[in-house]
Design a protein around this motif. Structure first.
Motif, mmCIF file in Angstrom:
data_model
loop_
_atom_site.group_PDB
_atom_site.id
_atom_site.type_symbol
_atom_site.label_atom_id
_atom_site.label_comp_id
_atom_site.label_asym_id
_atom_site.label_seq_id
_atom_site.Cartn_x
_atom_site.Cartn_y
_atom_site.Cartn_z
ATOM 1 N N ILE A 115 1.014 -1.299 -0.170
ATOM 2 C CA ILE A 115 0.046 0.075 -0.041
ATOM 3 C C ILE A 115 0.938 0.913 0.103
ATOM 4 O O ILE A 115 2.334 1.217 0.697
ATOM 5 N N LEU A 116 0.703 2.023 -0.674
ATOM 6 C CA LEU A 116 1.219 3.639 -1.064
ATOM 7 C C LEU A 116 0.387 4.538 -0.444
ATOM 8 O O LEU A 116 -0.308 3.999 -0.876
ATOM 9 N N ILE A 117 0.336 5.719 0.617
ATOM 10 C CA ILE A 117 -0.245 6.485 1.231
ATOM 11 C C ILE A 117 0.478 8.123 0.225
ATOM 12 O O ILE A 117 1.893 7.573 1.216
ATOM 13 N N ALA A 118 0.100 8.540 -0.404
ATOM 14 C CA ALA A 118 0.505 9.514 -0.404
ATOM 15 C C ALA A 118 -0.387 11.281 -0.486
ATOM 16 O O ALA A 118 -1.289 11.524 -0.545
ATOM 17 N N LEU A 119 0.670 11.989 0.425
ATOM 18 C CA LEU A 119 -0.490 13.416 1.139
ATOM 19 C C LEU A 119 -0.256 14.145 0.262
ATOM 20 O O LEU A 119 1.242 14.413 -0.079
ATOM 21 N N VAL A 130 -3.681 1.805 8.599
ATOM 22 C CA VAL A 130 -3.248 0.420 8.889
ATOM 23 C C VAL A 130 -4.139 -0.306 9.887
ATOM 24 O O VAL A 130 -3.262 -1.596 9.911
ATOM 25 N N GLN A 131 -5.154 -0.093 10.457
ATOM 26 C CA GLN A 131 -5.899 -0.855 11.184
ATOM 27 C C GLN A 131 -6.664 -2.515 10.097
ATOM 28 O O GLN A 131 -6.651 -3.550 11.038
ATOM 29 N N GLN A 132 -6.795 -1.789 8.795
ATOM 30 C CA GLN A 132 -7.662 -2.120 8.157
ATOM 31 C C GLN A 132 -6.808 -3.478 7.305
ATOM 32 O O GLN A 132 -7.692 -4.454 6.706
ATOM 33 N N HIS A 133 -5.211 -3.196 7.252
ATOM 34 C CA HIS A 133 -4.355 -4.225 6.814
ATOM 35 C C HIS A 133 -3.516 -4.538 7.293
ATOM 36 O O HIS A 133 -2.509 -4.010 7.092
ATOM 37 N N LEU A 157 4.441 2.036 9.713
ATOM 38 C CA LEU A 157 4.751 2.849 8.337
ATOM 39 C C LEU A 157 5.959 2.601 7.365
ATOM 40 O O LEU A 157 6.659 2.628 8.583
ATOM 41 N N ASP A 158 6.380 2.599 6.633
ATOM 42 C CA ASP A 158 7.646 3.012 5.791
ATOM 43 C C ASP A 158 7.616 3.605 5.260
ATOM 44 O O ASP A 158 6.914 4.775 4.703
#
Length: 231
Positions: free
Chosen positions: A75-79, A101-104, A134-135
Motif C-alpha cells: 500500500i502507498l499513502i501519498a499526502l 493501518v488497522q484495516q490492513h 509505516l515505512d
C-alpha cells in the motif's frame, strides 16, 4: 508543435504561422481562443466541450502505464497539503492513516509527503502508536521518478483529495485508488469530479474509486491525433 504550460500558447500560435504545414497542439485549456490551434487536449473537469479539434481526457495526461508489477498487500499513502480549494486537516489525515493501518494488518504500508505537506506533520505522525507500521519517505528524500515507481509496485494507493493529478496517475498505473478527505474551501468542477469518481465510502474519511480498467489517456490521445493528422 506541442505546447505545455500557459507561457507556451503565444509561441505555439506564432510558430504555427511560421510553419503552416505543422500541426499545433496545446495540452491544457488554452489562454488564447481554441480556434488558434489545430488541437487542444483538455481535462474533462475544465468544462470544455469535445469537438473534432478538442480532445477531452480523464484528468491531465501523465507518462505512466500499467506495467503489471503490482505486489499484493503493498500500500502507498501519498499526502498533499493545502491548496486553493482544500485546507489541510491534520487530525483527519492522521485518522485516515490509522484506519488504513488497522484495516490492513498484514500489508506493507509506505507513506510519502509532498512539497505542500506541513513541515511538522511527520513529527506528529511519529508520535502515533501505529507509526511503527509505516515505512516513511519524506518527499525531500525521494529521487525523481520515485513516486511513479511506487505506483507500479503498490496494489492500492491512498491519496489526499487535493492531489488530483496523483489520483489519475495511480489509476493509470493500474492501482486500486482510495481518496482521503480533507476540508474543502470551495466546491467546483474539481471537487465535483472527485465526488463522481469516489463512490464507495469505506470509512468516514476514506472513499474508494470504482476499480475499472486502468486509464491509458496518453496513448489514446496520441493515437487519435496521429489518426486525425494523417486523414
Amino acid at each position: 508543435i506541442v505546447g505545455v504550460g500557459s507561457h507556451t500558447h503565444l509561441r505555439v500560435w506564432l510558430l504555427g504561422k511560421i510553419y503552416p504545414k505543422a500541426k499545433t497542439i496545446i495540452l491544457m485549456k488554452p489562454s488564447l481562443p481554441i480556434s488558434c490551434f489545430d488541437y487542444t487536449v483538455v481535462p474533462a473537469h475544465d468544462g470544455v466541450a469535445a469537438s473534432p479539434h478538442v480532445l477531452v481526457t480523464q484528468g491531465a495526461l501523465n507518462p505512466l502505464q500499467n506495467e503489471q508489477r503490482h505486489v499484493t498487500g503493498r500500500i502507498l499513502i501519498a499526502l498533499g497539503g493545502s491548496s486553493k480549494r482544500h485546507q489541510w486537516n491534520e487530525a483527519q489525515v492522521l485518522k485516515a492513516i490509522e484506519q488504513i493501518v488497522q484495516q490492513h494488518p498484514q500489508s506493507s504500508v509506505i507513506l510519502t509527503t509532498s512539497r505542500r505537506t506541513p513541515e511538522n506533520f511527520l513529527a506528529h505522525l511519529g508520535q502515533q502508536s501505529y507509526a511503527a507500521r509505516l515505512d516513511i519517505y519524506p518527499v525531500e528524500r525521494t529521487p525523481q521518478g520515485w513516486i511513479f515507481e511506487q505506483m507500479q509496485l503498490a496494489d492500492t494507493v491512498y491519496v489526499t483529495e487535493d492531489s488530483v493529478s496523483m489520483i489519475f496517475e495511480a489509476q493509470t498505473a493500474g492501482c486500486r485508488v482510495g481518496v482521503i478527505a480533507i476540508d474543502r474551501l470551495k466546491s467546483d468542477r474539481i471537487t465535483g469530479m472527485i465526488d463522481q469518481l469516489a463512490h464507495d465510502q469505506i470509512t468516514d474519511v476514506i472513499r474508494l474509486l470504482h476499480h475499472a480498467a486502468p486509464l491509458s489517456e496518453a496513448d489514446r490521445v496520441a493515437s487519435q491525433i496521429l489518426g486525425l493528422s494523417s486523414s
